[in-house]
Design a protein around this motif. Structure first.
Motif, PDB file in Angstrom:
ATOM      1  N   ARG A   1       0.011  -1.114 -25.057  1.00 52.72           N
ATOM      2  CA  ARG A   1      -0.887  -2.121 -24.341  1.00 52.72           C
ATOM      3  C   ARG A   1      -1.554  -2.961 -25.676  1.00 52.72           C
ATOM      4  N   THR A   2      -1.984  -2.163 -26.573  1.00 53.54           N
ATOM      5  CA  THR A   2      -2.485  -3.115 -27.633  1.00 53.54           C
ATOM      6  C   THR A   2      -1.448  -3.822 -28.536  1.00 53.54           C
ATOM      7  N   ARG A   3      -0.286  -3.339 -28.760  1.00 54.30           N
ATOM      8  CA  ARG A   3       0.970  -3.974 -28.965  1.00 54.30           C
ATOM      9  C   ARG A   3       1.015  -5.308 -28.310  1.00 54.30           C
ATOM     10  N   GLN A   4       1.187  -5.248 -27.047  1.00 52.75           N
ATOM     11  CA  GLN A   4       1.575  -6.117 -26.178  1.00 52.75           C
ATOM     12  C   GLN A   4       0.425  -7.183 -26.006  1.00 52.75           C
TER      13      GLN A   4
ATOM     14  N   LEU B   1       0.604 -11.043 -27.325  1.00 54.53           N
ATOM     15  CA  LEU B   1       0.514 -12.033 -26.514  1.00 54.53           C
ATOM     16  C   LEU B   1      -0.537 -13.072 -27.292  1.00 54.53           C
ATOM     17  N   ARG B   2      -1.643 -12.539 -28.118  1.00 53.70           N
ATOM     18  CA  ARG B   2      -2.673 -13.469 -28.919  1.00 53.70           C
ATOM     19  C   ARG B   2      -1.662 -14.162 -29.954  1.00 53.70           C
ATOM     20  N   ILE B   3      -0.947 -13.372 -30.482  1.00 53.80           N
ATOM     21  CA  ILE B   3      -0.044 -14.459 -31.592  1.00 53.80           C
ATOM     22  C   ILE B   3       0.670 -15.537 -30.822  1.00 53.80           C
ATOM     23  N   ARG B   4       1.381 -15.103 -29.500  1.00 58.31           N
ATOM     24  CA  ARG B   4       2.157 -16.179 -28.809  1.00 58.31           C
ATOM     25  C   ARG B   4       1.160 -17.348 -28.209  1.00 58.31           C
TER      26      ARG B   4
ATOM     27  N   ASP C   1       1.617 -20.949 -29.350  1.00 56.71           N
ATOM     28  CA  ASP C   1       1.652 -22.166 -28.620  1.00 56.71           C
ATOM     29  C   ASP C   1       0.616 -22.873 -28.455  1.00 56.71           C
ATOM     30  N   LEU C   2      -0.767 -22.756 -29.001  1.00 58.52           N
ATOM     31  CA  LEU C   2      -1.927 -23.592 -29.005  1.00 58.52           C
ATOM     32  C   LEU C   2      -1.665 -24.493 -30.229  1.00 58.52           C
ATOM     33  N   HIS C   3      -1.079 -23.906 -31.301  1.00 54.64           N
ATOM     34  CA  HIS C   3      -0.666 -24.688 -32.574  1.00 54.64           C
ATOM     35  C   HIS C   3       0.225 -25.682 -32.141  1.00 54.64           C
ATOM     36  N   ASP C   4       1.437 -25.271 -31.550  1.00 47.53           N
ATOM     37  CA  ASP C   4       2.372 -26.324 -31.234  1.00 47.53           C
ATOM     38  C   ASP C   4       1.810 -27.580 -30.521  1.00 47.53           C
ATOM     39  N   GLU C   5       1.064 -27.098 -29.345  1.00 51.26           N
ATOM     40  CA  GLU C   5       0.495 -28.178 -28.592  1.00 51.26           C
ATOM     41  C   GLU C   5      -0.614 -29.134 -29.466  1.00 51.26           C
TER      42      GLU C   5
END
Length: 490
Positions: free
Chosen positions: A468-471, A475-478, A482-486
């Motif tokens: 769960r920590t890895r997930q 998710l945070r990295i993703r 995504d925020l950087h791309d936007e």
């Protein structure tokens, strides 16, 4: 999480099944055939059964065995073929309604197992009939599956009441005697009960063969002489010291029955010979070479009638309890007299060179219709006892050195019951130990299973937390990407 727990739970169930199978296998292995009947009892029932057995044993007569010298019993001839059938037939003086037969084994001191029966048959058949029915009928039968030997106690054979003037004991499968391994048939005593009466007492005996020895301890007549390898050692009552008269030329003992009674049987309990090893006497203390028992209506014995005139021929004629059936005689007073005393080496050694003797017994029983009518009645001797002497009241107090004196039939039943209980008691203990061992195995396996499950569940939660920590990190990295791309697109 569920995917991870499912294999662990499945493995735990498999391990539990294996543990149960192993415990069941450990419980069922090496079980004696004689213990099968205990399988249906729970541990609590087995524990209660053991308590019940111990309680009953505390109330039963004990196996106290005779010492010294005496008659042993009957022995068949060992020179005949081993596959032969041996038999013993008792001819009764008339026809009786019999309801029980008791077979008393001869005993042998085994160096490993202690006292055991010797030459007691492995299988027997008992027939009974009348003079009009010489073939008779089979009234009881025991085979190898009944395991009637080895034993110390008597074999009590209950019967449906049947009219009989003879009884035959057939040894259909002989056992080996300990001395040399030869197949042989041996018994110490046969008792045939009609109610409370031993109707076989001192009756005529015929046998298929007889191995008489030169010392006279073996003979078919010893099968019905009332002498057994046991001392009457009941669990009830206080001990009583036997009465022995003073030295005299012809000492006598007297009983007052209180009223006229029909006497048909006499039991004399010998003086206690002491519990030292070895004993001080050969077993004949207080028993004269010739004993005369008389009955009378008056205390002066003016009209005395002979009840018994007993002449001792050798040491084999006496024992702890001597029994005689006598012609039924009505009397109130009974006198026991030592007749024609003869000097012995023992007399001289105790300072009695004149040859005067003593007479004495632990108990005198006079039976009328199966009841001891002498019990509690007044007993006295020629000379009143001095202070500190043993009292003549001991002759009729119903007790011996061990405690209460039992009726012979009750005594035999208690010894037979003790044999059965002492046989099953170690089986119950063994079964309980097996059950306890099974429980310990199950508890150990369940403990390990619980530990495995605990570790498995802990590892599962740890792995789940790591995943769960890895997930969450992914998710945070993703989300950051995504925020950087936007932001770059704006």
């Amino acid at each position: 999480m569920n995917r991870l727990l499912s294999p662990i739970v499945a493995f735990a169930l498999v391990l539990l099944c294996v543990s149960c199978f192993h415990a069941k296998h450990a419980y069922a292995s090496d079980r004696p055939a004689a213990n099968v009947s205990l399988d249906n009892l729970s541990i609590r029932q087995l524990e209660n059964r053991l308590v019940e057995i111990d309680s009953q044993l505390g109330r039963l007569a004990s196996f106290s065995l005779r010492g010294g010298i005496g008659a042993i019993g009957y022995r068949s001839n060992w020179r005949r073929p081993p596959e032969r059938k041996e038999w013993i037939e008792i001819e009764l003086d008339k026809e009786y309604l019999i309801d029980e037969i008791v077979l008393v084994p001869t005993l042998w001191r085994d160096t490993h197992r202690g006292f055991q029966s010797d030459g007691f048959p492995q299988a027997i058949r008992i027939r009974a009939g009348t003079n009009n029915n010489p073939k008779g009928k089979v009234v009881a039968e025991y085979n190898l599956q009944d395991k009637i030997e080895p034993r110390i106690g008597p074999l009590v054979v209950p019967l449906k009441q049947i009219a009989a003037s003879w009884v035959r004991i057939e040894a259909t499968r002989l056992s080996t005697r300990a001395y040399d391994g030869k197949r042989i048939f041996q018994l110490a005593e046969i008792i045939v009960f009609s109610g409370l009466h031993n109707v076989a007492l001192r009756q005529h005996v015929a046998t298929s063969s007889n191995s008489k020895d030169r010392v006279g301890a073996w003979d078919e007549r010893f099968l019905v002489d009332g002498l057994m390898p046991y001392l009457m050692d009941s669990s009830e009552g206080n001990q009583s010291l036997a009465y022995v008269s003073r030295f005299g030329e012809q000492p006598s003992l007297y009983l007052d029955l209180g009223s006229q009674r029909k006497i048909s049987e006499v039991h004399l309990h010998a003086v206690d010979q002491g519990d030292t090893v070895p004993q001080a006497y050969a077993g004949d203390l207080g028993i004269p070479n010739r004993l005369k028992i008389e009955g009378s209506d008056s205390e002066d014995f003016a009209n005395a009638k002979i009840l018994l005139d007993y002449q001792r021929t050798n040491i084999n004629d006496i024992g702890p309890i001597m029994m005689w059936r006598i012609p039924e005689t009505t009397c109130r007073f009974v006198r026991l007299s030592a007749v024609k005393p003869e000097p012995t080496t023992q007399d001289v050694s105790v300072g009695n060179p004149s040859g005067d003797i003593r007479i004495g017994f632990a108990e005198i029983e006079l039976y009328s219709d199966g009841q001891n009518v002498a019990l509690g009645k007044r007993a006295f001797a020629d000379d009143p006892p001095n202070p500190g002497d043993r009292s003549p009241n001991a002759l009729t107090d119903g007790k011996n050195l061990f405690g209460e004196i039992l009726p012979v039939r009750t005594w035999m039943h208690e010894l037979a019951k003790r044999h059965d209980l002492e046989l099953i008691r170690p089986l119950v203990i063994k079964e309980l130990n097996r059950r306890y061992a099974s429980q310990r195995i199950q508890l150990t396996l369940v403990t390990w299973l619980a530990a495995f499950l605990a570790v498995g569940i802990g590892v599962t939660f740890l792995i789940d937390r790591i995943l769960r920590t890895r997930q969450l990190t992914e998710l945070r990295i993703r989300f950051a990407a995504d925020l950087h791309d936007e932001l770059g697109a704006e």
